[in-house]
Design an enzyme around this catalytic site. Structure first.
Site, short mmCIF file in Angstrom:
data_model
loop_
_atom_site.label_atom_id
_atom_site.label_comp_id
_atom_site.label_asym_id
_atom_site.label_seq_id
_atom_site.Cartn_x
_atom_site.Cartn_y
_atom_site.Cartn_z
N GLU B 29 54.49 21.89 -0.28
CA GLU B 29 53.63 23.07 -0.35
C GLU B 29 53.90 23.80 -1.67
O GLU B 29 55.04 24.13 -1.97
CB GLU B 29 53.93 24.00 0.83
N LEU B 58 49.42 22.92 4.60
CA LEU B 58 50.61 23.57 5.15
C LEU B 58 51.01 22.91 6.47
O LEU B 58 50.55 23.29 7.53
CB LEU B 58 50.35 25.06 5.35
N SER B 59 51.84 21.89 6.38
CA SER B 59 52.30 21.20 7.58
C SER B 59 53.54 20.38 7.23
O SER B 59 53.45 19.38 6.51
CB SER B 59 51.19 20.28 8.10
N GLU B 60 54.68 20.85 7.71
CA GLU B 60 55.92 20.15 7.37
C GLU B 60 56.02 18.82 8.10
O GLU B 60 56.50 17.83 7.54
CB GLU B 60 57.13 21.03 7.72
N GLN B 82 59.65 23.97 1.90
CA GLN B 82 59.79 25.21 1.11
C GLN B 82 61.08 25.98 1.40
O GLN B 82 61.69 26.51 0.48
CB GLN B 82 58.57 26.07 1.37
N PHE B 83 61.46 26.04 2.66
CA PHE B 83 62.70 26.73 3.04
C PHE B 83 63.34 26.00 4.22
O PHE B 83 62.65 25.35 5.01
CB PHE B 83 62.42 28.18 3.45
N PRO B 89 59.71 22.21 12.00
CA PRO B 89 58.50 21.48 12.45
C PRO B 89 58.51 20.01 12.02
O PRO B 89 57.72 19.22 12.54
CB PRO B 89 57.34 22.21 11.75
N HIS B 129 64.65 32.08 6.47
CA HIS B 129 64.82 31.65 5.08
C HIS B 129 66.31 31.57 4.73
O HIS B 129 66.66 31.61 3.55
CB HIS B 129 64.15 32.63 4.12
C1 LIG Z 1 55.93 26.66 8.96
C2 LIG Z 1 55.98 27.39 7.69
N1 LIG Z 1 55.97 26.71 6.53
C3 LIG Z 1 56.02 27.35 5.35
C4 LIG Z 1 56.10 28.70 5.30
C5 LIG Z 1 56.19 29.41 3.96
N2 LIG Z 1 54.97 30.19 3.76
C6 LIG Z 1 54.92 31.48 4.12
S1 LIG Z 1 53.38 32.04 4.06
C7 LIG Z 1 52.76 30.60 3.46
C8 LIG Z 1 51.32 30.48 3.19
C9 LIG Z 1 50.52 30.88 4.36
O1 LIG Z 1 49.17 30.96 4.03
P1 LIG Z 1 48.11 31.46 5.09
O2 LIG Z 1 48.37 30.87 6.41
O3 LIG Z 1 46.79 31.27 4.50
O4 LIG Z 1 48.45 33.03 5.24
P2 LIG Z 1 48.44 34.14 4.08
O5 LIG Z 1 49.85 34.26 3.61
O6 LIG Z 1 47.49 33.72 3.04
O7 LIG Z 1 48.04 35.41 4.73
C10 LIG Z 1 53.78 29.67 3.34
C11 LIG Z 1 53.61 28.31 2.84
C12 LIG Z 1 56.12 29.39 6.53
N3 LIG Z 1 56.21 30.72 6.60
N4 LIG Z 1 56.06 28.72 7.70
#
Ligand SMILES: Cc1ncc(C[n+]2csc(CCOP(=O)(O)OP(=O)(O)O)c2C)c(N)n1
Ligand SMILES: [Mg+2]
Lengths: 359, 325
Positions: B29, B58-60, B82-83, B89, B129
């Site tokens: 990601e 966005l899918s681990e 990412q963290f 997941p 995190h």
């Molecule tokens: C399962 C998971 N993977 C990665 C992250 C790191 N992360 C936090 S917000 C984000 C993007 C999320 O985008 P979206 O769902 O469109 O929500 P937005 O932040 O745009 O409101 C990521 C990759 C996370 N919080 N949870």
């Protein structure tokens, strides 16, 4: 033999355009007081947001996710719900907590690095901030299934971001809700960005984006229920569509997916630098469509807004937020709380570690 | 030689291997244009393009599952999660498939992929995190687990991980991503997986650690030296496979052993080291083998993280205890 065996439509709803013109046929029946309340909550969220951002810059809270530009999505949906409906936020719907009588202090404690912030007041009926994205969808579905089993006329209202729709849990949550005809409404805050990854695929033959689906609303179709796309910067449209979805759910007619089409104006969080991946000109164009300005024009036309009202609302918001800042900063977390809330009763093991910490 | 930080060494290793071997691809990601949220892939997108530096949905679970299959097809995926908290997941794909594919097919199919992610606390981050999930991976047969503590090892171990024929979980101590720089050779080189390193020699106590905690051990060892206690510090570097010979050699010499890690104590990797040491060296021990670790609680929000994390004070307390036993 071959024939079409399935087809679908996805509705788009806008009631207020950027200039504050209203579509009379769709205009919801809201009292003057309710209309002013919608505005009030949006202002409160914005004042909270600006304050939190300033606190972050001064190192007084940690990493923070701004809500700027998404106020209509948060306020419109929560306003449509009854207080008995349960809300499942992720991390950007600050005002959803405030509308459920969670004090500003709590939000600032949370973002300031103390668990006490999510010690939510009784009957606020909102889950704590959820950071692993998409996971809360199953809690929204499960809550609605529980309401159904317990014969309660309540619904769940779940918020996810556009990128969160790519997770397994999001899809599983929708499928559970669909199969059980659960009274659940799912709101996608489509702000068109993950962090740097765009919602839309613009390369014809490769990824680097979130989904090739034309709309995110149509994902509901695959799970057997309706999806609607609304203008997420139009608080009246969000309110009306969510209200209708909740009424449908309450009548036992199953879940709805509402995609709120908006734009993430600020960086993803205070840790993000969007100049690395997006054109600031596009952001400027979207700034012109932001939800507060448009709703203010509408209220003005209805003679519900004047300078006096504005300063009263601003002053109220400022008072509320300033008081929260003070209360949050007076708070000192108790280190032993680290041990005391893991289980209902301290286990022998934790009791020993707690003693070790104190020694 | 250039002076690089740990996170720069990650990027340098990726760059070296991508240049040398066109089957190496990076995916995750925000790893593309954005260069990863910690900039560990900064510049690689510009250099290698979107077919080799791949921004995923966005899918681990998706990232790891797809990487497994890409690896089977002869690519060398280096997946970024990412963290730490978002590896969860992906556990099903890692545990049920990556770790077992070789065994299940008696070696017919293998998946030499690397899953790398920043881990650990100490940076005032949000919930989820700050995790130190190494035990889960070490406990899973079929996975290798590598955790560097300095820029030189980071580059050499990451290159070794990419070249390794088995799936490697590569955990990067984010707290010290940028804390210091080391001389790092420009060319590709390998630090062997399965070899611990004595980072400070001593004869009285053996401190065993990995990741960001190695530096905390070194600080405690410096302080102890002032009191005349000579502390040996071992950086385990790879938890699976683990170099027990290096550990035994040291503890045989010192007779006192303390393991330091951020992860919760119960079933933390320290527990395994304690068990091995007493199995092998009971009669050499002058004191019980101790652990200085995180507590058996969720990692606290950041206001309390320093109360939770092991540091020189807690380590010194344990050292005093083994010295006076
Ligand atoms: C399962 C998971 N993977 C990665 C992250 C790191 N992360 C936090 S917000 C984000 C993007 C999320 O985008 P979206 O769902 O469109 O929500 P937005 O932040 O745009 O409101 C990521 C990759 C996370 N919080 N949870
Ligand atoms: Mg988004």
């Amino acid at each position: 033999m071959q024939k079409d065996i399935a087809s679908f439509r996805v509705k788009y709803v806008q009631i207020l355009d950027e200039k504050g013109n209203v579509d009379k046929k769709l205009e919801p029946e809201l009292s003057d007081q309710e209309l002013r309340d919608l505005y009030r909550w949006m202002v409160i969220e914005r004042v909270f947001d600006n304050t939190a951002l300033a606190l972050q810059r001064e190192g007084r809270i940690g990493t923070y996710a701004q809500s700027l530009g998404e106020e209509a999505v948060h306020v419109g949906s929560v306003f449509a719900a009854s207080d008995d409906d349960w809300i499942f936020p992720d991390y950007r719907e600050h005002v959803a907590f405030l509308m459920r009588k969670v004090p500003v202090k709590n939000l600032l404690l949370h973002w300031g690095g103390s668990e006490e912030g999510m010690d939510l007041p009784e009957r606020s009926n909102i889950f704590p901030v959820c950071i692993p994205v998409g996971t809360q969808t199953l809690h929204g579905a499960g809550t609605a299934i529980a309401f159904k089993l317990k014969k309660k006329k309540f619904c769940s209202l779940t918020f996810v971001g556009d990128a969160s729709t790519s997770t397994g849990d999001f899809n599983e949550g929708l499928n559970f809700a669909g199969t059980f005809m659960a009274p659940a409404v799912f709101i996608i805050r489509n702000n068109q960005w993950a962090i740097s990854v765009p919602r839309v695929c613009d390369k014809p033959d490769w990824g680097g984006c979130q989904s090739r689906a034309q709309t995110l609303a149509q994902k509901a179709i695959a799970f057997g229920f309706d999806g609607v796309q609304v203008d997420g910067n139009d608080v009246l449209a969000v309110y009306s569509v969510v209200k209708e979805a909740l009424e449908k759910a309450r009548k036992g007619k199953g879940p709805t997916l509402v995609e709120c089409f908006s734009y993430r104006l600020p960086p993803h969080t205070t840790a993000d630098d969007p100049t690395r991946y997006r054109d600031p000109e596009i952001v400027k164009a979207w700034l012109k469509k932001e939800p507060l300005a448009r709703f203010k024009l509408y209220l003005q036309k209805k003679k519900l807004w004047d300078e006096k009202f504005e300063s009263a609302v601003q002053a109220e918001a400022k008072r509320m937020v300033d008081q929260g800042v003070k209360e949050a900063e007076d708070f000192k977390p108790k280190p032993t709380d680290m041990f005391d809330f893991v289980y209902e009763k301290l286990t022998p093991n934790l009791s020993e570690q707690r003693k070790e910490w104190l020694s | 030689m250039a002076k690089l930080s740990i996170v720069e060494a990650v990027k340098d290793a990726l760059d070296c291997e991508m240049e040398r071997d066109s089957s190496v691809v990076v995916l995750g990601e925000d790893v593309g244009l954005n260069g990863g949220v910690f900039r560990a892939t900064d510049g690689l997108f510009a250099k290698y393009g979107d077919r080799r530096v791949i921004d995923t949905p966005l899918s681990e679970s998706g990232i790891v599952g797809v990487s497994i299959a890409m690896a089977v097809q002869g690519l060398k995926p280096v997946a970024e999660i990412q963290f730490d908290g978002f590896t969860y997941p992906a556990m099903d794909q890692l545990f049920s498939h990556a770790a077992r594919l070789r065994n299940r097919t008696r070696g017919r199919y293998t998946c030499p992929l690397v899953v790398r992610f920043p881990y650990g606390g100490g940076i005032r981050a949000l919930e989820h995190h700050n995790e130190s999930p190494e035990t889960y991976f070490v406990h899973t047969p079929g996975l290798k687990v590598v955790i560097p503590s300095n820029p030189y090892d980071t580059k050499g171990l990451l290159i070794a991980s990419i070249r390794d024929p088995d799936p490697v979980v590569f955990m990067e101590p984010k707290r010290i991503y940028r804390s210091f720089r080391d001389e790092v050779p420009e060319n590709a080189y390998v630090v062997e997986i399965g070899k611990a390193k004595v980072v400070r020699e001593g004869t009285d106590i053996t401190l065993i650690s990995w990741g960001a905690m190695v530096r905390e051990c070194l600080k405690a060892a410096d302080d102890a030296a002032v009191q005349g206690v000579k502390v040996e510090v071992i950086d385990v570097r790879t938890l699976s496979p683990c170099d027990y010979d290096a550990i035994f050699a040291s503890v045989q010499k010192t007779g006192r052993c303390i393991v330091v890690h951020e992860a919760p104590r119960t079933l933390g990797f320290g527990a395994e080291i304690c068990a091995r040491v007493q199995e092998k060296l009971l009669l050499y021990l002058k004191a019980p083998v101790l652990r200085v670790t995180g507590y058996d609680t969720p990692f606290p929000y950041f206001k309390l993280e320093n109360e939770y994390l092991p540091g020189p004070d807690k380590i010194k307390k344990a050292m005093a205890q083994v010295m006076k036993f």
